[in-house]
Motif scaffolding. Sequence first.
Motif, PDB file in Angstrom:
ATOM      1  N   THR A   2      32.373  42.324  36.576  1.00 39.12           N
ATOM      2  CA  THR A   2      33.743  41.907  37.009  1.00 39.12           C
ATOM      3  C   THR A   2      33.709  42.010  38.660  1.00 39.12           C
ATOM      4  O   THR A   2      33.055  42.876  39.259  1.00 39.12           O
ATOM      5  CB  THR A   2      34.957  42.872  36.665  1.00 39.12           C
ATOM      6  OG1 THR A   2      34.584  44.224  37.071  1.00 39.12           O
ATOM      7  CG2 THR A   2      34.885  42.942  34.945  1.00 39.12           C
ATOM      8  N   THR A   3      34.332  41.117  38.955  1.00 42.69           N
ATOM      9  CA  THR A   3      34.164  40.865  40.392  1.00 42.69           C
ATOM     10  C   THR A   3      35.724  40.790  40.988  1.00 42.69           C
ATOM     11  O   THR A   3      36.473  40.225  40.251  1.00 42.69           O
ATOM     12  CB  THR A   3      33.734  39.381  40.746  1.00 42.69           C
ATOM     13  OG1 THR A   3      32.281  39.595  40.624  1.00 42.69           O
ATOM     14  CG2 THR A   3      33.710  39.219  42.579  1.00 42.69           C
ATOM     15  N   LYS A   4      36.328  41.387  42.041  1.00 41.25           N
ATOM     16  CA  LYS A   4      37.707  41.553  42.359  1.00 41.25           C
ATOM     17  C   LYS A   4      37.659  40.605  43.802  1.00 41.25           C
ATOM     18  O   LYS A   4      36.691  40.527  44.503  1.00 41.25           O
ATOM     19  CB  LYS A   4      37.986  42.881  42.976  1.00 41.25           C
ATOM     20  CG  LYS A   4      38.036  43.855  41.889  1.00 41.25           C
ATOM     21  CD  LYS A   4      38.385  45.164  42.087  1.00 41.25           C
ATOM     22  CE  LYS A   4      38.680  45.982  40.778  1.00 41.25           C
ATOM     23  NZ  LYS A   4      38.675  47.558  41.378  1.00 41.25           N
ATOM     24  N   ILE A   5      38.390  39.797  43.522  1.00 40.59           N
ATOM     25  CA  ILE A   5      38.832  38.704  44.782  1.00 40.59           C
ATOM     26  C   ILE A   5      40.348  38.886  45.224  1.00 40.59           C
ATOM     27  O   ILE A   5      41.223  38.902  44.569  1.00 40.59           O
ATOM     28  CB  ILE A   5      38.666  37.425  44.173  1.00 40.59           C
ATOM     29  CG1 ILE A   5      37.426  36.830  43.430  1.00 40.59           C
ATOM     30  CG2 ILE A   5      38.896  35.991  45.258  1.00 40.59           C
ATOM     31  CD1 ILE A   5      37.393  35.337  42.755  1.00 40.59           C
ATOM     32  N   ILE A   6      40.298  38.959  46.606  1.00 40.03           N
ATOM     33  CA  ILE A   6      41.484  39.289  47.368  1.00 40.03           C
ATOM     34  C   ILE A   6      41.690  38.036  48.335  1.00 40.03           C
ATOM     35  O   ILE A   6      40.843  37.848  49.093  1.00 40.03           O
ATOM     36  CB  ILE A   6      41.476  40.586  47.937  1.00 40.03           C
ATOM     37  CG1 ILE A   6      41.555  41.663  47.092  1.00 40.03           C
ATOM     38  CG2 ILE A   6      42.878  40.683  48.749  1.00 40.03           C
ATOM     39  CD1 ILE A   6      41.253  43.030  47.586  1.00 40.03           C
ATOM     40  N   VAL A   7      42.800  37.424  48.405  1.00 35.88           N
ATOM     41  CA  VAL A   7      43.162  36.244  49.315  1.00 35.88           C
ATOM     42  C   VAL A   7      44.273  36.840  49.952  1.00 35.88           C
ATOM     43  O   VAL A   7      45.233  36.902  49.314  1.00 35.88           O
ATOM     44  CB  VAL A   7      43.229  34.944  48.592  1.00 35.88           C
ATOM     45  CG1 VAL A   7      43.678  33.864  49.529  1.00 35.88           C
ATOM     46  CG2 VAL A   7      41.887  34.290  48.040  1.00 35.88           C
TER      47      VAL A   7
END
Length: 171
Positions: A2-7
């Motif tokens: 799993t990869t966490k992406i924060i924009v």
Amino acid sequence: MTTKIIVSFHIESTFDPDLIFKHFNPNTITKNLKVIPIYYQKYDPDFSGNIITKIPSNNYTASWIYRIADIVNEEEDECFDFVLKRLLTETISSLFTVEKKKFIRKIMNDYDACCYLRISCFDLGDYITRINIPKEVMRNLAETNAEVEVCSHSKNIDHYKAYKEQKLYQF
């Protein structure tokens, strides 16, 4: 994996321990952009707090930060590029209407503030991940004179002590 992406989209006034610059009221930004930020702070040099630049809770600057995030689960056939594009598209539609871009430029001019879009990705592993930023996003950022920061991390957020207590990086 799993990869966490924060924009996140940041508006920050100049770091000012010498009390020489003007600083915006973050409530004015919230009111005019009609978006609830994940974090904001007023300039308050009398408060004894953190003095590290570019990190929330710095009392020598005013800041306003909007954030959206998601988790990419490759085991469920989710695509990193698709999730990132969705997050960027949502950010653009929330913050970059014609009226809102004018307001952002005004804040930048009136307060010598800086604006930047930060894309933070965590748990990417040891391989190279290409980050595709759509042309529409780049066009909107150019129209507001905002910058782009891409921060890619091989390990999970918990591994990086600098992010651990920040609301910006909590899921």
